[in-house]
Scaffold this motif. Structure first.
Motif, mmCIF file in Angstrom:
data_model
loop_
_atom_site.group_PDB
_atom_site.id
_atom_site.type_symbol
_atom_site.label_atom_id
_atom_site.label_comp_id
_atom_site.label_asym_id
_atom_site.label_seq_id
_atom_site.Cartn_x
_atom_site.Cartn_y
_atom_site.Cartn_z
ATOM 1 N N ALA A 191 36.803 -24.900 97.701
ATOM 2 C CA ALA A 191 36.847 -26.396 97.523
ATOM 3 C C ALA A 191 35.711 -26.751 96.557
ATOM 4 O O ALA A 191 35.872 -27.669 95.551
ATOM 5 N N PHE A 192 34.627 -26.044 96.768
ATOM 6 C CA PHE A 192 33.566 -26.490 95.587
ATOM 7 C C PHE A 192 34.010 -26.027 93.921
ATOM 8 O O PHE A 192 33.813 -26.709 93.269
ATOM 9 N N PHE A 193 34.739 -24.973 94.131
ATOM 10 C CA PHE A 193 35.267 -24.540 92.777
ATOM 11 C C PHE A 193 36.419 -25.601 92.452
ATOM 12 O O PHE A 193 36.633 -25.616 91.138
ATOM 13 N N VAL A 194 37.147 -25.882 93.323
ATOM 14 C CA VAL A 194 38.061 -27.072 92.950
ATOM 15 C C VAL A 194 37.300 -28.110 92.128
ATOM 16 O O VAL A 194 37.922 -28.644 91.154
ATOM 17 N N VAL A 195 36.258 -28.696 92.892
ATOM 18 C CA VAL A 195 35.756 -29.971 91.881
ATOM 19 C C VAL A 195 35.114 -29.219 90.754
ATOM 20 O O VAL A 195 35.147 -30.241 89.718
ATOM 21 N N ALA A 196 34.739 -28.282 90.572
ATOM 22 C CA ALA A 196 34.109 -27.856 89.234
ATOM 23 C C ALA A 196 35.199 -27.585 88.301
ATOM 24 O O ALA A 196 34.860 -28.037 87.193
ATOM 25 N N TYR A 197 36.072 -27.254 88.571
ATOM 26 C CA TYR A 197 37.410 -26.942 87.633
ATOM 27 C C TYR A 197 38.203 -28.445 87.251
ATOM 28 O O TYR A 197 38.714 -28.243 86.199
ATOM 29 N N VAL A 198 37.975 -29.171 88.271
ATOM 30 C CA VAL A 198 38.373 -30.358 87.816
ATOM 31 C C VAL A 198 37.658 -30.936 86.663
ATOM 32 O O VAL A 198 38.250 -31.413 85.531
ATOM 33 N N LEU A 237 21.024 -23.952 86.506
ATOM 34 C CA LEU A 237 20.384 -24.365 87.560
ATOM 35 C C LEU A 237 21.090 -25.344 88.738
ATOM 36 O O LEU A 237 21.052 -24.795 89.887
ATOM 37 N N ALA A 238 21.712 -26.200 88.272
ATOM 38 C CA ALA A 238 22.549 -27.098 89.322
ATOM 39 C C ALA A 238 23.823 -26.168 90.070
ATOM 40 O O ALA A 238 23.851 -26.492 91.146
ATOM 41 N N ALA A 251 28.263 -30.118 89.869
ATOM 42 C CA ALA A 251 29.056 -28.968 89.244
ATOM 43 C C ALA A 251 30.179 -29.586 88.392
ATOM 44 O O ALA A 251 30.553 -28.826 87.308
ATOM 45 N N LEU A 252 30.694 -30.589 88.682
ATOM 46 C CA LEU A 252 31.782 -31.229 87.877
ATOM 47 C C LEU A 252 31.150 -31.631 86.523
ATOM 48 O O LEU A 252 31.821 -31.134 85.337
ATOM 49 N N ALA A 253 29.830 -32.113 86.404
ATOM 50 C CA ALA A 253 29.237 -32.539 85.243
ATOM 51 C C ALA A 253 28.961 -31.192 84.477
ATOM 52 O O ALA A 253 29.340 -31.285 83.243
ATOM 53 N N GLY A 254 28.583 -30.071 85.015
ATOM 54 C CA GLY A 254 28.128 -29.059 84.317
ATOM 55 C C GLY A 254 29.324 -28.327 83.697
ATOM 56 O O GLY A 254 29.351 -27.854 82.489
ATOM 57 N N PHE A 255 30.336 -28.089 84.616
ATOM 58 C CA PHE A 255 31.573 -27.589 84.208
ATOM 59 C C PHE A 255 32.280 -28.343 82.995
ATOM 60 O O PHE A 255 33.076 -27.722 82.318
ATOM 61 N N SER A 256 32.027 -29.739 82.836
ATOM 62 C CA SER A 256 32.607 -30.507 81.912
ATOM 63 C C SER A 256 32.012 -30.070 80.543
ATOM 64 O O SER A 256 32.646 -29.931 79.450
ATOM 65 N N LEU A 257 30.721 -29.741 80.586
ATOM 66 C CA LEU A 257 30.033 -29.273 79.464
ATOM 67 C C LEU A 257 30.583 -27.780 78.877
ATOM 68 O O LEU A 257 30.865 -27.581 77.853
#
Length: 374
Positions: free
Chosen positions: A319-326, A295-296, A199-205
């Motif tokens: 908590a999952f969304f925290v990682v994504a928004y980082v 997908l991911a 999620a972190l990689a995808g939200f970085s994009l």
């Protein structure tokens, strides 16, 4: 969620009006993400205690206040306040709305409910730039009308949210409301870590497209039509929604590593567009990268939701969304800082290389050690 990305095509207009650098653009964007993270860390489990509906109504109210800040914006301070309030609203929504949709699903329809929740999240984020870009380009009051329309939509959303049945049973006595921070129960951690990194990689994009792409389209490609900028950003989020819809066919176990590897290809195309100064290649990168991210993201969220205990589901999803928004905030600020030394193209290439390494690493790991869900 559309309101959180509504300012994306407008940053160029704000730069002309107020006068600030590309670094400040990314800071204004990232302040929103930091607001999301703060809300998730402080109030991530509040809907588990108070109920889903009250938290949703507060989130809509904060969204209205954010839009009001942009309506009466007279400089950078109100822009920052508006973005923080928008972040608070999105942070409250991310965990509580997702949990509510999953819990309202009829028996046997949990998979469709998960898609509805994630599609609404990504679809809303994608619709914001399209709406504001079209209104700013072709309608009067480019820095006001998008937010007036947003407020009207939020009033309707408030009425709908108020009519929802409550899915959380009231407990007596009510547990105290305390900031829980990152709540990741022990039994979820084996799935949470790889899913969170994906999620972190995808939200970085997505962060790159939301914060930086409009400037690249206008300054480097010379395309100054705000509707086009909004459409380019929308293409990434729309592709994300399509990617989420494909997860059911692919299966959770295969969707997570496959999404990471498709994301790698998309990011490589984005880097190629920076090198060749090509709008078609940029759009192709947005579409391919968005498919991989979708997908991911859905596979990761589905996995984490499935293994989280009921009493901590909202907090675990938060908590999952925290990682994504980082992923959507800190790297983008880094890109803004790098533009001062390397320029927009050089900073984008460095950023793209980092995302490629992360998504490839997670994808290869999951191919070798697939998660046990689905």
């Amino acid at each position: 969620m559309a309101g959180t990305t509504l300012p994306t095509p407008l940053y160029g207009l704000y730069r002309q009006q107020i006068g600030f650098s590309e670094l400040i653009v990314t800071v204004v964007f990232a302040v929103y993400a930091l607001g999301v993270i703060a809300a998730l860390l402080v109030a991530g489990d509040f809907s588990d205690v108070l109920g889903r509906r009250p938290v949703l109504l507060v989130a809509v109210g904060l969204s209205v206040l954010s839009a009001v800040c942009f309506l009466f914006e007279g400089g950078l301070p109100l822009l920052l306040v508006g973005r923080v309030l928008s972040g608070f609203a999105a942070g409250l929504f991310s965990g509580s709305a997702t949990a509510a949709v999953l819990e309202l699903a009829p028996a046997g329809q949990e998979g469709r409910a998960g898609f509805a929740a994630t599609a609404a999240n990504m679809g809303g984020l994608g619709c914001g730039p399209v709406l504001s870009g079209a209104l700013a380009q072709y309608a009067p009051w480019p820095l006001r009308l998008p937010f007036l329309v947003d407020i009207a939509l939020l009033v309707a959303a408030f009425a709908v949210a108020g009519a929802l049945p409550e899915t959380v049973a009231r407990r007596t006595p009510r547990p105290p409301l305390r900031p829980q921070g990152m709540v990741v129960p022990q039994q979820t951690r084996g799935a949470f870590v790889p899913a969170g990194l994906a999620a972190l990689a995808g939200f970085s994009l997505l962060g790159l497209f939301t914060a930086v792409t409009p400037s690249f389209v206008a300054q480097t490609l010379g395309v100054r039509n705000l509707a086009v900028s909004g459409a380019v950003v929308f293409s990434a989020f729309c592709a994300s929604t399509v990617g989420q819809s494909l997860m059911g066919r692919v299966g959770v176990r295969r969707a997570l590593p496959l999404g990471c590897l498709v994301l790698t290809l998309g990011m490589a195309l984005v880097a190629t567009s920076l090198l060749t100064v090509s709008l078609p290649v940029l759009v192709a990168g947005a579409v391919v990268g968005g498919l991989g991210q979708g997908l991911a993201f859905r596979a990761g969220l589905t996995t984490v939701s499935a293994v989280a205990p009921q009493e901590h589901r909202g907090a675990t999803i938060s908590a999952f969304f925290v990682v994504a928004y980082v992923g959507i905030s800190l790297p983008v600020v880094g890109v803004g800082a790098l533009t001062l030394a390397l320029g927009l193209r050089g900073a984008g290439l460095v950023f793209g290389g980092c995302v490629v390494l992360l998504s490839t690493g997670v994808g290869v790991f999951l191919v070798r050690r697939p998660l046990g869900t689905g």
